[in-house]
Design a protein around this motif. Structure first.
Motif, PDB file in Angstrom:
ATOM      1  N   VAL A   1       0.583  -1.012   0.132  1.00 48.69           N
ATOM      2  CA  VAL A   1      -0.254   0.173   0.349  1.00 48.69           C
ATOM      3  C   VAL A   1       0.733   1.298   0.192  1.00 48.69           C
ATOM      4  N   LEU A   2       1.032   2.102  -1.250  1.00 54.54           N
ATOM      5  CA  LEU A   2       1.596   3.037  -0.921  1.00 54.54           C
ATOM      6  C   LEU A   2       0.813   4.357  -0.160  1.00 54.54           C
ATOM      7  N   VAL A   3       0.825   4.881   1.013  1.00 52.10           N
ATOM      8  CA  VAL A   3       1.359   5.432   1.822  1.00 52.10           C
ATOM      9  C   VAL A   3       1.302   6.811   1.205  1.00 52.10           C
ATOM     10  N   ARG A   4       0.557   8.186   1.654  1.00 54.10           N
ATOM     11  CA  ARG A   4       1.190   9.443   1.630  1.00 54.10           C
ATOM     12  C   ARG A   4       1.119   9.685   3.380  1.00 54.10           C
TER      13      ARG A   4
ATOM     14  N   ARG B   1      -2.650   2.471  11.992  1.00 55.41           N
ATOM     15  CA  ARG B   1      -3.735   2.821  11.521  1.00 55.41           C
ATOM     16  C   ARG B   1      -3.932   1.869   9.804  1.00 55.41           C
ATOM     17  N   LEU B   2      -2.765   1.562   9.580  1.00 55.92           N
ATOM     18  CA  LEU B   2      -2.897   0.176   8.314  1.00 55.92           C
ATOM     19  C   LEU B   2      -3.727  -0.952   8.324  1.00 55.92           C
ATOM     20  N   ARG B   3      -2.774  -1.103   9.961  1.00 55.24           N
ATOM     21  CA  ARG B   3      -3.547  -2.537  10.347  1.00 55.24           C
ATOM     22  C   ARG B   3      -5.342  -2.265  10.596  1.00 55.24           C
ATOM     23  N   ARG B   4      -5.433  -1.465  11.669  1.00 49.38           N
ATOM     24  CA  ARG B   4      -6.889  -0.701  11.599  1.00 49.38           C
ATOM     25  C   ARG B   4      -8.006  -1.260  10.623  1.00 49.38           C
ATOM     26  N   ILE B   5      -7.589  -0.329   9.376  1.00 49.26           N
ATOM     27  CA  ILE B   5      -8.212  -0.181   7.852  1.00 49.26           C
ATOM     28  C   ILE B   5      -8.094  -1.588   6.819  1.00 49.26           C
ATOM     29  N   LEU B   6      -7.503  -2.552   7.377  1.00 46.67           N
ATOM     30  CA  LEU B   6      -6.947  -3.493   6.431  1.00 46.67           C
ATOM     31  C   LEU B   6      -7.685  -4.938   7.747  1.00 46.67           C
ATOM     32  N   GLY B   7      -8.011  -4.456   8.297  1.00 47.28           N
ATOM     33  CA  GLY B   7      -8.367  -5.553   9.493  1.00 47.28           C
ATOM     34  C   GLY B   7      -7.413  -6.740   9.401  1.00 47.28           C
TER      35      GLY B   7
ATOM     36  N   GLU C   1       3.021  10.333  -6.703  1.00 51.43           N
ATOM     37  CA  GLU C   1       1.911  10.418  -7.119  1.00 51.43           C
ATOM     38  C   GLU C   1       1.588   9.172  -6.799  1.00 51.43           C
ATOM     39  N   GLN C   2       1.829   8.371  -6.889  1.00 49.74           N
ATOM     40  CA  GLN C   2       1.311   6.853  -7.204  1.00 49.74           C
ATOM     41  C   GLN C   2       0.418   6.849  -5.702  1.00 49.74           C
ATOM     42  N   SER C   3       0.661   7.441  -4.153  1.00 46.89           N
ATOM     43  CA  SER C   3       0.164   7.038  -3.386  1.00 46.89           C
ATOM     44  C   SER C   3      -0.941   7.528  -3.167  1.00 46.89           C
ATOM     45  N   VAL C   4      -1.730   7.504  -1.548  1.00 48.51           N
ATOM     46  CA  VAL C   4      -3.234   7.393  -0.992  1.00 48.51           C
ATOM     47  C   VAL C   4      -3.325   8.436   0.255  1.00 48.51           C
ATOM     48  N   LEU C   5      -3.600   8.766   0.564  1.00 52.51           N
ATOM     49  CA  LEU C   5      -3.538   9.687   2.106  1.00 52.51           C
ATOM     50  C   LEU C   5      -4.282   8.042   2.918  1.00 52.51           C
ATOM     51  N   LEU C   6      -4.603   8.381   4.282  1.00 49.22           N
ATOM     52  CA  LEU C   6      -5.187   6.318   4.891  1.00 49.22           C
ATOM     53  C   LEU C   6      -7.023   7.595   4.741  1.00 49.22           C
ATOM     54  N   GLU C   7      -7.589   8.538   4.926  1.00 50.90           N
ATOM     55  CA  GLU C   7      -8.109   8.217   5.280  1.00 50.90           C
ATOM     56  C   GLU C   7      -8.884   7.893   3.748  1.00 50.90           C
ATOM     57  N   ASP C   8      -8.226   8.819   2.698  1.00 52.29           N
ATOM     58  CA  ASP C   8      -9.351   8.459   1.396  1.00 52.29           C
ATOM     59  C   ASP C   8      -8.925   6.829   1.035  1.00 52.29           C
ATOM     60  N   LEU C   9      -7.495   6.788   1.448  1.00 54.65           N
ATOM     61  CA  LEU C   9      -8.362   4.804   1.467  1.00 54.65           C
ATOM     62  C   LEU C   9      -9.327   4.255   2.462  1.00 54.65           C
ATOM     63  N   GLU C  10      -9.498   4.957   3.312  1.00 54.58           N
ATOM     64  CA  GLU C  10     -10.236   3.862   4.259  1.00 54.58           C
ATOM     65  C   GLU C  10     -11.470   3.566   3.400  1.00 54.58           C
ATOM     66  N   GLU C  11     -11.617   5.202   3.090  1.00 54.41           N
ATOM     67  CA  GLU C  11     -13.259   5.698   2.468  1.00 54.41           C
ATOM     68  C   GLU C  11     -13.140   4.483   1.214  1.00 54.41           C
ATOM     69  N   GLY C  12     -12.146   5.339   0.593  1.00 54.14           N
ATOM     70  CA  GLY C  12     -12.240   4.577  -0.482  1.00 54.14           C
ATOM     71  C   GLY C  12     -12.613   2.709  -1.034  1.00 54.14           C
ATOM     72  N   LEU C  13     -12.058   2.403   0.195  1.00 51.65           N
ATOM     73  CA  LEU C  13     -12.313   1.071   0.854  1.00 51.65           C
ATOM     74  C   LEU C  13     -14.006   0.598   0.643  1.00 51.65           C
ATOM     75  N   LYS C  14     -14.034   1.859   2.393  1.00 47.98           N
ATOM     76  CA  LYS C  14     -15.980   1.483   3.158  1.00 47.98           C
ATOM     77  C   LYS C  14     -16.719   1.656   1.055  1.00 47.98           C
ATOM     78  N   GLN C  15     -16.509   1.868   0.347  1.00 38.88           N
ATOM     79  CA  GLN C  15     -17.528   2.206  -0.530  1.00 38.88           C
ATOM     80  C   GLN C  15     -16.910   1.205  -2.166  1.00 38.88           C
ATOM     81  N   GLY C  16     -16.254   0.300  -1.609  1.00 39.47           N
ATOM     82  CA  GLY C  16     -15.687  -0.605  -2.542  1.00 39.47           C
ATOM     83  C   GLY C  16     -15.109  -0.299  -3.840  1.00 39.47           C
ATOM     84  N   ARG C  17     -14.211   1.174  -4.086  1.00 38.83           N
ATOM     85  CA  ARG C  17     -13.675   1.281  -4.936  1.00 38.83           C
ATOM     86  C   ARG C  17     -12.432   1.102  -5.400  1.00 38.83           C
TER      87      ARG C  17
END
Length: 303
Positions: free
Chosen positions: A8-11, A24-30, A204-220
């Motif tokens: 996971v490329l994190v910003r 936080r990654l552990r929590r988001i990805l379970g 440029e390929q990375s994602v903010l943790l909050e956007d990662l969490e939201e995207g996964l919730k929405q199934g994106r």
């Protein structure tokens, strides 16, 4: 959801630790099985490569990559941590021109034997350097070979200089800035740092943790999540099936696979070869070569 195995490329934002990002990654990805390929100082921001589940087995291969940084250096100030979060040890007048800063900065390229920052995680006799510093214990601070290249001068406003460069793994930007300050005769400390590249991945390929969490919730689909079979892009790949795959899962390399590896492996260029399933496309193992043993399985990937 199906457990994710990969990068996971994190910003990372400034003001949080690398440990905070992993937690936080552990929590988001379970999953508890999360690591990272290179620490960033708490004040720094930029690209952090998270390793999730089976990707933790790839740690050494991701860590070996070169890095690139965009930095700011405050001239005329020296601190114990070599950055602006530390205790000020000395201040000096800044009587240097923009041209001098540019000339000296651009000269600091190539391999250099520099002192490691006392506030770093390198271990001496089983204890991290920063622990010696915090306890005010005497310790001989080691030097190490660091390599810097593609140095670019971005500006100087009279007190703060701005550069970007690439460097070898394990190089310390703070050590480079300390050398810059010494060469300019006024001292310097790091005032801002952004990691922009961790070979072969860019910020440029990375994602903010909050956007990662939201995207996964929405199934994106999250482009910053890199599956195992794409994680080591530069290493050669071989695809197998049937008996070859069965033997590999039991820790053995078939005669046919070994013969094929001999034809592909270039000892001058290749450290490892990736073995993938021809049917599923998944990464099955990392194979390398060892003196007197020939081809050996370095890592077996299990899903």
């Amino acid at each position: 959801m199906t457990p994710f195995n990969g990068l996971v490329l994190v910003r990372k934002p400034p003001g949080v630790t690398s440990h905070d990002v992993v937690a936080r990654l552990r929590r988001i990805l379970g999953t508890k099985s999360v690591g990272h390929a290179g620490t960033l100082d708490p004040m720094a921001e930029g690209l952090m490569v998270g390793l999730v589940n089976e990707a933790t087995k790839l740690s050494q291969y991701i860590l070996e990559g070169d890095k690139a940084y965009h930095l700011k250096a405050k001239l005329g100030v020296e601190t114990d941590t070599l950055d602006i979060t530390g205790q000020v040890l000395k201040t000096s007048p800044v009587n240097v021109s923009k041209d001098e800063v540019e000339k000296i900065g651009l000269s600091l390229q190539g391999e250099m034997n520099l002192k490691v920052p006392i506030y770093s995680a390198i271990k001496i006799n089983g204890q991290k350097l920063y622990d010696y510093a915090r306890k005010e214990q005497e310790v001989e601070v080691p030097h190490k070979i660091m390599k810097f290249w593609d140095v670019e001068f971005l500006g100087f406003d009279g007190t703060e200089a701005e550069f970007k460069f690439k460097c070898s793994k394990g190089s310390y930007v703070r050590s480079w800035i300390e050398l810059l300050g010494a060469k300019l005769g006024c001292g310097a400390t790091m005032s801002a740092l952004t990691r922009t590249w961790s070979d072969p991945y860019a910020l440029e390929q990375s994602v903010l943790l909050e956007d990662l969490e939201e995207g996964l919730k929405q199934g994106r689909e999250i482009p910053a999540m890199i599956p195992m079979e794409e994680a080591l892009g530069s290493a050669k790949k071989v695809r197998i099936r049937g008996h070859d795959q069965t033997l590999l899962s039991n820790g053995q390399i078939s005669h046919e696979l070994r013969s094929f590896l001999i034809t592909m492996f270039d000892p001058q260029k290749d450290e490892i070869i990736q073995v993938l399933s021809l049917t599923s496309g998944k990464l099955l193992a990392i194979v390398g070569i060892e003196k007197d043993r020939g081809f050996v399985i370095k890592r077996v990937i299990k899903y």
